[in-house]
Design a protein around this motif. Structure first.
Motif, PDB file in Angstrom:
ATOM      1  N   SER A 150      44.659  14.469  15.474  1.00  0.00           N
ATOM      2  CA  SER A 150      44.409  14.383  17.604  1.00  0.00           C
ATOM      3  C   SER A 150      45.453  13.910  17.840  1.00  0.00           C
ATOM      4  N   PHE A 151      46.534  14.924  17.325  1.00  0.00           N
ATOM      5  CA  PHE A 151      48.248  15.558  17.827  1.00  0.00           C
ATOM      6  C   PHE A 151      48.018  16.995  18.209  1.00  0.00           C
ATOM      7  N   LYS A 152      47.025  17.615  17.275  1.00  0.00           N
ATOM      8  CA  LYS A 152      46.543  19.198  17.679  1.00  0.00           C
ATOM      9  C   LYS A 152      46.956  19.564  18.853  1.00  0.00           C
ATOM     10  N   ALA A 153      45.820  19.102  19.952  1.00  0.00           N
ATOM     11  CA  ALA A 153      45.934  19.315  20.903  1.00  0.00           C
ATOM     12  C   ALA A 153      47.282  19.497  21.907  1.00  0.00           C
ATOM     13  N   SER A 154      48.385  17.846  21.268  1.00  0.00           N
ATOM     14  CA  SER A 154      48.844  17.897  22.784  1.00  0.00           C
ATOM     15  C   SER A 154      49.768  19.580  22.311  1.00  0.00           C
ATOM     16  N   MET A 155      49.799  20.331  21.493  1.00  0.00           N
ATOM     17  CA  MET A 155      50.573  21.436  20.628  1.00  0.00           C
ATOM     18  C   MET A 155      50.349  22.456  21.049  1.00  0.00           C
ATOM     19  N   ALA A 156      49.005  22.357  21.861  1.00  0.00           N
ATOM     20  CA  ALA A 156      48.219  24.359  21.955  1.00  0.00           C
ATOM     21  C   ALA A 156      48.894  24.687  23.522  1.00  0.00           C
ATOM     22  N   SER A 157      50.033  23.842  23.998  1.00  0.00           N
ATOM     23  CA  SER A 157      50.274  24.471  25.353  1.00  0.00           C
ATOM     24  C   SER A 157      51.426  24.857  24.789  1.00  0.00           C
ATOM     25  N   LEU A 158      52.277  24.405  24.310  1.00  0.00           N
ATOM     26  CA  LEU A 158      53.669  24.582  24.211  1.00  0.00           C
ATOM     27  C   LEU A 158      54.326  26.142  22.750  1.00  0.00           C
ATOM     28  N   THR A 159      54.903  26.332  23.575  1.00  0.00           N
ATOM     29  CA  THR A 159      55.571  27.646  23.217  1.00  0.00           C
ATOM     30  C   THR A 159      56.475  27.332  22.744  1.00  0.00           C
ATOM     31  N   LEU A 191      54.520  16.862  12.416  1.00  0.00           N
ATOM     32  CA  LEU A 191      53.224  17.327  12.289  1.00  0.00           C
ATOM     33  C   LEU A 191      53.396  18.434  11.073  1.00  0.00           C
ATOM     34  N   ILE A 192      54.322  19.584  11.521  1.00  0.00           N
ATOM     35  CA  ILE A 192      54.032  20.278  10.388  1.00  0.00           C
ATOM     36  C   ILE A 192      53.758  19.440   8.468  1.00  0.00           C
ATOM     37  N   ARG A 193      54.302  18.258   8.643  1.00  0.00           N
ATOM     38  CA  ARG A 193      54.355  17.495   7.034  1.00  0.00           C
ATOM     39  C   ARG A 193      53.419  16.608   6.965  1.00  0.00           C
ATOM     40  N   ILE A 194      52.594  16.990   7.597  1.00  0.00           N
ATOM     41  CA  ILE A 194      51.815  15.966   7.522  1.00  0.00           C
ATOM     42  C   ILE A 194      50.440  16.671   7.623  1.00  0.00           C
ATOM     43  N   GLN A 195      50.670  18.120   7.854  1.00  0.00           N
ATOM     44  CA  GLN A 195      49.053  18.588   8.218  1.00  0.00           C
ATOM     45  C   GLN A 195      48.198  18.531   7.007  1.00  0.00           C
ATOM     46  N   LYS A 196      48.066  18.338   6.019  1.00  0.00           N
ATOM     47  CA  LYS A 196      47.486  18.363   4.481  1.00  0.00           C
ATOM     48  C   LYS A 196      47.367  16.659   3.875  1.00  0.00           C
ATOM     49  N   ALA A 197      48.784  16.248   4.520  1.00  0.00           N
ATOM     50  CA  ALA A 197      48.392  14.657   3.251  1.00  0.00           C
ATOM     51  C   ALA A 197      47.280  13.575   4.874  1.00  0.00           C
ATOM     52  N   ASP A 198      47.996  13.892   5.531  1.00  0.00           N
ATOM     53  CA  ASP A 198      46.637  13.326   7.266  1.00  0.00           C
ATOM     54  C   ASP A 198      46.750  14.121   8.265  1.00  0.00           C
ATOM     55  N   VAL A 199      45.411  14.593   7.979  1.00  0.00           N
ATOM     56  CA  VAL A 199      44.164  15.490   8.287  1.00  0.00           C
ATOM     57  C   VAL A 199      44.441  14.993   9.690  1.00  0.00           C
TER      58      VAL A 199
END
Length: 570
Positions: free
Chosen positions: A253-262, A240-248
């Motif tokens: 679409s996967f950003k929400a799945s990371m919100a609860s992670l620490t 996700l870090i790699r494609i954050q600007k290349a495939d917004v």
């Protein structure tokens, strides 16, 4: 049991490295191996992935990423040094990866996400994604949706790189869901070593059938699902870090799945592959075998030099890093070769008695019949191969926290990455930290102090950065340094994505200058057609244009870049 299990792995390793099977060979379908068992195929596939990691790092990423250069004694590799690639270069990355993928696909096809071997299924899906993501990072578009079907489809279509990324992230989520259903696993002890590695395999103590024990209700002394979940989360984060600007769109679409992670959800130790490397032909750690000694104790002296560019991060030209510099380089000048020394004391002689890349202490000079006790990057014939290090994980998390993708404190994660980088180099082949090297956190403090007065002091002290551009430069610069001769290809990937560190040098004459943070004026000679003097991309192998020509994308070695590459096309 452990000895038997390692023997089984080595049988698979020998087979995978000597059979030269082709992933499109109509006479070799992985799905026809009806006599094989998934629980035997998966361990040897993991070892093969480790060997591939060596190839991606040292025969590909080292040269392209500006870590090593030909010192004049390596013949027959002209394309490597000029970056003008053709269909004959780096073929092993393609064929080796698809060979490895066929093993993971076999496990997937012969298990289910709900059956007795559901954790094998989940692990194979994680590793399939790991392989495909790495393949896209080198080649761009690759066969995915129609690949790995053996004789069922010998001419698979090529999927867009961004589509493969999306599919792999989805696959990682599916695997994580299965692994989250596991009970608390029995974990392998790391003794008293707090800096010990993550061993993704936990060996069974079942002596009844001499195999890993599983059933449909509980995981018994098998894979450590807690660590596998963290590993899968970390690989997903890297993607996700790699494609954050290349495939917004995919990123969002996967950003929400990371919100609860620490930070607790990602790896905090080096993830190693080590089946129990031995001082025998074909069974040594491949990095040691290629850069230090053969199993017979014969010194390998590959004619590589550390580049002037990378040396600048240690010798004061860009940064001063005496601690890691002494642990990575045999002699601390541009004109000397990469290696390591066993302590942080005075530099060793410039002319070592054996291998120019290894100057540790063991068995009368050359390691014959006993493990080496070195530190740095070349630790011994039985050292593990890192799939991903704790340092890289922390730098991924630092960037993710900086952009709000996960919860965490970027400055603290940045410092954890620095500490983990020192800790990796301080460890010997048994993963024990060298007591004489000092405490890694203390080394970090000294490192920051040594660079406190430079113009870009924020490169070692994140809190001094005042803009997001400076913060990102600090994270990627330190990640690049931490990956040196460990996972070089990831340093190359991150440079292409961010254009940091500033800057990887173009091909240059021996006497060209290396200013502190740029390469101006331009070197006298640029041998590649690209304006930056760097490599563009790897070309698909000739076997593809011969057997799957209708589907192979037309690419140019210099201007057809990977979809997330932020550089100008020429």
């Amino acid at each position: 049991m452990k000895k038997i299990f390692k023997t089984l792995i080595f049988l698979g390793l020998v087979a995978s490295t000597t059979s030269c099977k082709k992933y499109l060979d109509i006479n070799t379908s992985p799905n026809s191996l009806t006599a094989a068992a998934p629980d035997l195929i998966l361990p040897q596939a993991l070892v093969a992935t480790g060997s591939l990691t060596y190839s991606f790092s040292h025969t590909y990423g080292g040269d392209l990423g500006g870590y090593i250069a030909n010192s004049g004694g390596v013949g027959g590799y002209g394309n490597f040094w000029t970056f003008v690639f053709n269909a004959g270069d780096f073929n092993g990355l393609w064929t080796g990866t698809f060979d490895n993928l066929s093993d993971y696909q076999f496990v997937i096809d012969n298990t289910t996400p709900t059956g007795d071997l559901k954790y094998f299924n989940a692990v194979a899906r994680v590793m399939k994604s790991f392989d495909f993501l790495r393949l896209v990072d080198a080649y761009g578009d690759v066969p995915y949706s129609q690949a790995l079907k053996g004789a069922g489809n010998l001419t698979p279509v090529y999927d867009k790189g961004q589509d493969v990324y999306k599919a792999c992230i989805t696959e990682l989520d599916a695997a994580i869901a299965v692994m989250n259903s596991a009970p608390t696993p029995t974990t392998k002890s790391i003794a008293a070593n707090s800096n010990g590695p993550i061993d993704l395999m936990v060996y069974s103590t079942n002596t009844t059938n001499n195999k890993l024990s599983y059933n449909s209700d509980a995981l018994k002394n098998g894979f450590d699902m807690t660590n596998w979940i963290k590993f899968a989360n970390t690989i997903k984060l890297r993607a996700l870090i790699r494609i954050q600007k290349a495939d917004v769109a995919t990123f969002n679409s996967f950003k929400a799945s990371m919100a609860s992670l620490t930070t607790a959800n990602f790896i905090a130790a080096d993830v190693m592959v080590n089946p129990g490397y031995l001082q025998q032909s074909g069974k040594q750690n491949p990095f040691w075998n290629g850069f230090a000694y053969t199993n017979a104790g014969v010194a390998n002296t590959p004619s590589y030099l550390a580049t002037k560019f990378v040396m600048g991060f240690y010798n004061g030209n860009k940064l001063t890093d005496d601690g890691r510099g002494k642990l990575i380089y045999r002699a601390y000048t541009y004109a000397n070769q990469l290696g390591f020394q066993s302590t942080n004391s005075a530099l060793l002689p410039t002319t070592p008695p054996a291998s120019a890349w290894y100057v540790g202490v063991s068995g009368g000079g050359a390691p014959t019949g006993t493990s080496a006790n070195g530190y740095g990057v070349l630790k011994g014939f039985d050292q593990g191969i890192p799939l991903i290090t704790a340092a890289e994980s922390y730098y991924l998390q630092a960037e993710a926290a900086m952009i709000g993708l996960i919860t965490g404190t970027p400055a603290a994660l940045f410092d954890s990455g620095l500490t983990a980088s020192f800790a990796y180099l301080d460890k010997d082949h048994t993963e024990v930290v060298n007591a004489s090297a000092g405490v890694p956190a203390t080394q970090v403090t000294a490192y920051k102090a040594a660079n406190a007065g430079i113009t870009k002091a924020y490169l070692t002290n994140y809190t001094l950065a005042t803009t997001d551009a400076q913060r990102l430069e600090a994270i990627i610069t330190q990640k690049y340094i931490a990956l040196n001769m460990i996972n070089n290809d990831e340093g190359w990937n991150e440079y292409r994505r961010t254009l940091y560190p500033v800057s990887i040098p173009p091909s240059q004459t021996a006497g060209s200058a290396d200013p502190v943070f740029s390469f101006a004026p331009a070197p006298a000679t640029i041998t590649t057609p690209r304006s930056d003097g760097l490599a563009g991309r790897v070309i698909y192998p000739a076997s593809e244009t011969s057997y799957n020509k209708a589907n192979v994308p037309a690419v140019d070695a210099n201007t057809t870049l990977i979809f997330w590459d932020a550089r100008p096309k020429n």
